[in-house]
Design an enzyme around this catalytic site. Sequence first.
Site, PDB file in Angstrom:
ATOM      1  N   HIS A  50       0.921  -1.411   0.408  1.00 19.12           N
ATOM      2  CA  HIS A  50       0.238   0.289  -0.335  1.00 19.12           C
ATOM      3  C   HIS A  50       0.798   1.296  -0.218  1.00 19.12           C
ATOM      4  CE1 HIS A  50       0.385  -1.130   4.275  1.00 19.12           C
ATOM      5  NE2 HIS A  50       0.853   0.539   4.287  1.00 19.12           N
TER       6      HIS A  50
HETATM    7  C1  T46 Z   1       2.895   0.721   7.061  1.00 24.54           C
HETATM    8  C2  T46 Z   1       4.114  -0.509   7.087  1.00 24.54           C
HETATM    9  C3  T46 Z   1       5.388  -0.258   7.013  1.00 24.54           C
HETATM   10  C4  T46 Z   1      -4.453  -0.247  13.400  1.00 24.54           C
HETATM   11  O1  T46 Z   1      -5.870  -0.365  13.829  1.00 24.54           O
HETATM   12  N1  T46 Z   1      -3.814   0.321  13.700  1.00 24.54           N
HETATM   13  C5  T46 Z   1      -2.573   1.016  13.040  1.00 24.54           C
HETATM   14  O2  T46 Z   1      -1.971   1.947  13.551  1.00 24.54           O
HETATM   15  C6  T46 Z   1      -1.794  -0.338  12.033  1.00 24.54           C
HETATM   16  C7  T46 Z   1      -0.238   0.011  11.929  1.00 24.54           C
HETATM   17  C8  T46 Z   1      -2.675  -0.838  11.539  1.00 24.54           C
HETATM   18  N2  T46 Z   1      -4.283  -1.103  12.427  1.00 24.54           N
HETATM   19  C9  T46 Z   1      -5.193  -2.280  11.696  1.00 24.54           C
HETATM   20  C10 T46 Z   1      -5.122  -2.052  10.526  1.00 24.54           C
HETATM   21  C11 T46 Z   1      -5.653  -3.530   9.656  1.00 24.54           C
HETATM   22  O3  T46 Z   1      -6.776  -3.615  10.099  1.00 24.54           O
HETATM   23  O4  T46 Z   1      -4.076  -3.376  12.089  1.00 24.54           O
HETATM   24  C12 T46 Z   1      -4.196  -4.293  10.460  1.00 24.54           C
HETATM   25  C13 T46 Z   1      -2.890  -4.960   9.787  1.00 24.54           C
HETATM   26  O5  T46 Z   1      -2.547  -3.707   9.678  1.00 24.54           O
HETATM   27  P1  T46 Z   1      -1.768  -4.014   7.873  1.00 24.54           P
HETATM   28  O6  T46 Z   1      -2.075  -5.019   7.104  1.00 24.54           O
HETATM   29  O7  T46 Z   1      -1.861  -2.202   7.405  1.00 24.54           O
HETATM   30  O8  T46 Z   1       0.286  -4.140   8.170  1.00 24.54           O
HETATM   31  P2  T46 Z   1       0.880  -4.164   7.647  1.00 24.54           P
HETATM   32  O9  T46 Z   1       2.360  -4.546   7.731  1.00 24.54           O
HETATM   33  O10 T46 Z   1       1.130  -4.501   6.261  1.00 24.54           O
HETATM   34  O11 T46 Z   1       1.312  -2.235   6.642  1.00 24.54           O
HETATM   35  C14 T46 Z   1       1.554  -1.392   8.852  1.00 24.54           C
HETATM   36  C15 T46 Z   1       1.148  -0.358   8.827  1.00 24.54           C
HETATM   37  O12 T46 Z   1      -0.165  -0.650   8.375  1.00 24.54           O
HETATM   38  C16 T46 Z   1       1.764   0.986   7.511  1.00 24.54           C
HETATM   39  O13 T46 Z   1       1.003   2.125   7.703  1.00 24.54           O
HETATM   40  O14 T46 Z   1       2.951   1.777   6.041  1.00 24.54           O
HETATM   41  O15 T46 Z   1       3.101  -1.155   8.497  1.00 24.54           O
END
Ligand code: T46
Length: 133
Positions: A50
Amino acid sequence: MSLIRLIDLPYLGDDRGSLVSIEANNHIPFEVKRVYYIYHTKQCVSRGFHAHKNLQQLAICVAGKCRFLLDDGVSRDIVWLDTPEKGLLIGNNVWREMYDFSADCVLLVLASEYYDESDYIRDYSIFCKKVKQ
Ligand code: T46
């Protein structure tokens, strides 16, 4: 020009061990509103996929290592994060993917904004259209 912006973080270690201190608006160019960390990532798992519309982040591997791919819609760069003494700055409109996590990887992220799902662009073709506008 490379998309990889690594910041040297102030190392304050001594003969007792290591310490790194990071001050918002001093060592990094934004106020920190949120901190999260990613760990116990299964091997062969990739994360990210993303971009953000309005978010500055600093990613630091405080233990272990992982690889970051950054893409601005024109070019792509890849970097290993493998030391707690360097942070990767990631700005707006940069597609990111993280992979090759070591079993002991702890990825700490300092973020300039509170969590907001509407700030995410999770579709690569929409991202490419947006950055080419
Ligand atoms: C990024 C990379 C480096 C939350 O509710 N609060 C938060 O602060 C974060 C970071 C995530 N979430 C929720 C959203 C999803 O349902 O936790 C779940 C997993 O997040 P995501 O799939 O977006 O995780 P990554 O590792 O793909 O991405 C993360 C960050 O979301 C993103 O901003 O830049 O790490």
